[in-house]
Design an enzyme around this catalytic site. Structure first.
Site, PDB file in Angstrom:
ATOM      1  N   GLU A 168     -61.461-100.695  11.705  1.00  0.00           N
ATOM      2  CA  GLU A 168     -62.729-100.690  10.961  1.00  0.00           C
ATOM      3  C   GLU A 168     -63.416 -99.340  11.198  1.00  0.00           C
ATOM      4  O   GLU A 168     -64.108 -98.806  10.341  1.00  0.00           O
ATOM      5  CB  GLU A 168     -63.606-101.833  11.510  1.00  0.00           C
ATOM      6  CG  GLU A 168     -64.990-101.906  10.899  1.00  0.00           C
ATOM      7  CD  GLU A 168     -65.782-103.091  11.440  1.00  0.00           C
ATOM      8  OE1 GLU A 168     -65.184-104.180  11.650  1.00  0.00           O
ATOM      9  OE2 GLU A 168     -66.990-102.930  11.673  1.00  0.00           O
TER      10      GLU A 168
ATOM     11  N   ARG B 100     -66.403-104.619   5.038  1.00  0.00           N
ATOM     12  CA  ARG B 100     -66.795-103.390   5.747  1.00  0.00           C
ATOM     13  C   ARG B 100     -66.456-102.122   4.958  1.00  0.00           C
ATOM     14  O   ARG B 100     -66.009-101.117   5.494  1.00  0.00           O
ATOM     15  CB  ARG B 100     -66.134-103.325   7.133  1.00  0.00           C
ATOM     16  CG  ARG B 100     -66.525-104.442   8.044  1.00  0.00           C
ATOM     17  CD  ARG B 100     -67.998-104.416   8.448  1.00  0.00           C
ATOM     18  NE  ARG B 100     -68.343-105.674   9.101  1.00  0.00           N
ATOM     19  CZ  ARG B 100     -68.921-106.706   8.485  1.00  0.00           C
ATOM     20  NH1 ARG B 100     -69.269-106.631   7.208  1.00  0.00           N
ATOM     21  NH2 ARG B 100     -69.184-107.807   9.126  1.00  0.00           N
TER      22      ARG B 100
ATOM     23  N   CYS C 130     -67.011-102.993  16.829  1.00  0.00           N
ATOM     24  CA  CYS C 130     -65.704-103.648  16.649  1.00  0.00           C
ATOM     25  C   CYS C 130     -64.712-102.606  16.127  1.00  0.00           C
ATOM     26  O   CYS C 130     -64.987-101.931  15.129  1.00  0.00           O
ATOM     27  CB  CYS C 130     -65.817-104.800  15.662  1.00  0.00           C
ATOM     28  SG  CYS C 130     -66.586-106.226  16.430  1.00  0.00           S
TER      29      CYS C 130
END
Ligand SMILES: Cc1cc2nc3c(=O)[nH]c(=O)nc-3n(C[C@H](O)[C@H](O)[C@H](O)COP(=O)(O)OP(=O)(O)OC[C@H]3O[C@@H](n4cnc5c(N)ncnc54)[C@H](O)[C@@H]3O)c2cc1C
Length: 318
Positions: free
Chosen positions: A310, A182, A239
């Protein structure tokens, strides 16, 4: 504190109704959270964008480039300087003919990732379905190395075009890009490794010929799966935490730690998907970060695993 009078005037004169001062960032993030930015600018052309970047450099104005704000938590005190949104000036998607066997789709940073997926399917090209249902822009997707269990941007990205903080354009080949989970690191090219100042202008995606009907069916199935698993009725940034490198996912760890439904103010750990922090009732960024810290501490004490966000947390600390 807002911008100097002179800076305000230049922006107003150059961008007219495409600049807004003291604009609440809650209007521009999927979380629906975030204090005001000094100036929110929406360039309408690449020339607008380049002029703005050069001016910001000369005036030492800090800036952040955003796509759709689907992965952003903006603090309550807001952002000093500029937020630049690219969705109006860089939104074309086209097929490139390089004269060899490779099939490359070029997508500008402000185009939606979902538009790119649709373009690929309709062109009978395989490789983008991993991104079905991921909201946001192509630029955000590249910078975040967006992905799912089915793959990530890293698997299909051939090269990118970037704009450096001095206004120079540069092509970066795949071999020059450092992908992480990510995250795409542009440390090799960005001055002082400062990605926030390097703007992704477009990405070139290498795809393979396939059957459009099969791709469409696969995309439908993936979208249904996503809708069943995620709390799509609530504002969130997807998320919240990165999955640990091995073992259980962040969502599994949070659920096992008994945190589903845990609340701080208007922020809640989703009962449907424990790695989603949702904004159920006018949550502030402080609510979300307080809940984030509770989750991190509980998971650390229970499993000795440190969860890292994230979601990009930006803006001035109050
Ligand atoms: C409901 C939901 C589901 C999600 N599911 C997934 C998923 O399955 N997989 C996944 O990976 N992510 C997922 N996300 C997170 C998010 O959609 C992705 O990270 C997306 O790629 C971010 O795109 P964006 O345009 O919204 O970027 P933004 O949120 O606007 O920005 C993200 C970061 O990229 C930087 N940035 C954006 N554009 C540029 C540019 N052109 N040049 C330089 N920097 C730039 C910003 O400064 C910021 O640091 C989900 C989010 C939501 C709300």
């Amino acid at each position: 504190m807002s911008l100097e009078h002179e800076a305000n005037n230049w922006l107003r004169h150059r961008f007219g109704r495409n600049v807004k001062f003291d604009e609440p960032m809650s209007k521009h993030t999927y979380f629906r959270i975030g204090g005001p930015v000094d100036a929110f600018v929406v360039p309408q052309s690449q020339k607008d964008l380049i002029d703005l970047i050069i001016w910001a450099g000369q005036m030492q104005q800090p800036y952040i480039v955003i796509g759709d704000g689907t992965n952003l938590l903006v603090r309550d005190a807001g952002i000093r300087g500029l937020v630049i949104m690219l969705t109006k000036c860089l939104n074309k998607i086209s097929r490139l003919n390089r004269g060899d066997d490779t099939t490359i789709i070029s997508a500008m940073a402000g185009a939606r990732l979902q538009a790119l997926c649709k373009f690929a399917i309709e062109s009978g090209l395989e490789g983008m379905n991993f991104a079905i249902g991921i909201p946001g822009t192509v630029g955000g997707g590249i910078v975040m190395n967006a992905g799912s269990a089915a793959g990530s941007v890293e698997g299909v990205l051939d090269s990118i075009e970037v704009l450096l903080s001095g206004g120079e354009r540069l092509t970066l080949e795949r071999s020059q890009l450092v992908f992480k989970y990510r995250n795409l690191s542009l440390k090799k090219v960005a001055p002082n490794g400062d990605l926030e100042k390097t703007i992704v202008l477009e990405g070139h995606f290498q795809l393979r010929p396939s059957d459009a009907r099969y791709l469409k069916k696969e995309a439908r199935e993936m979208l249904n799966k996503r809708r069943t698993a995620q709390p799509s009725n609530y504002a969130s940034a997807g998320c919240f935490f990165k999955n640990p490198a091995s073992g259980k996912t962040a969502g599994e760890l949070i659920e096992l730690a008994g945190l589903k439904g845990k609340r701080v103010g208007g922020a809640e750990v989703s009962a449907k998907h424990a790695n989603f922090i949702i904004n159920t009732d006018n949550a502030s960024a402080a609510d979300v970060t307080a809940l984030m810290e509770i989750v991190q501490e509980t998971v650390s004490q229970t499993f000795n695993i440190e969860l890292t966000p994230e979601v990009k947390i930006v803006g001035t600390q109050a």
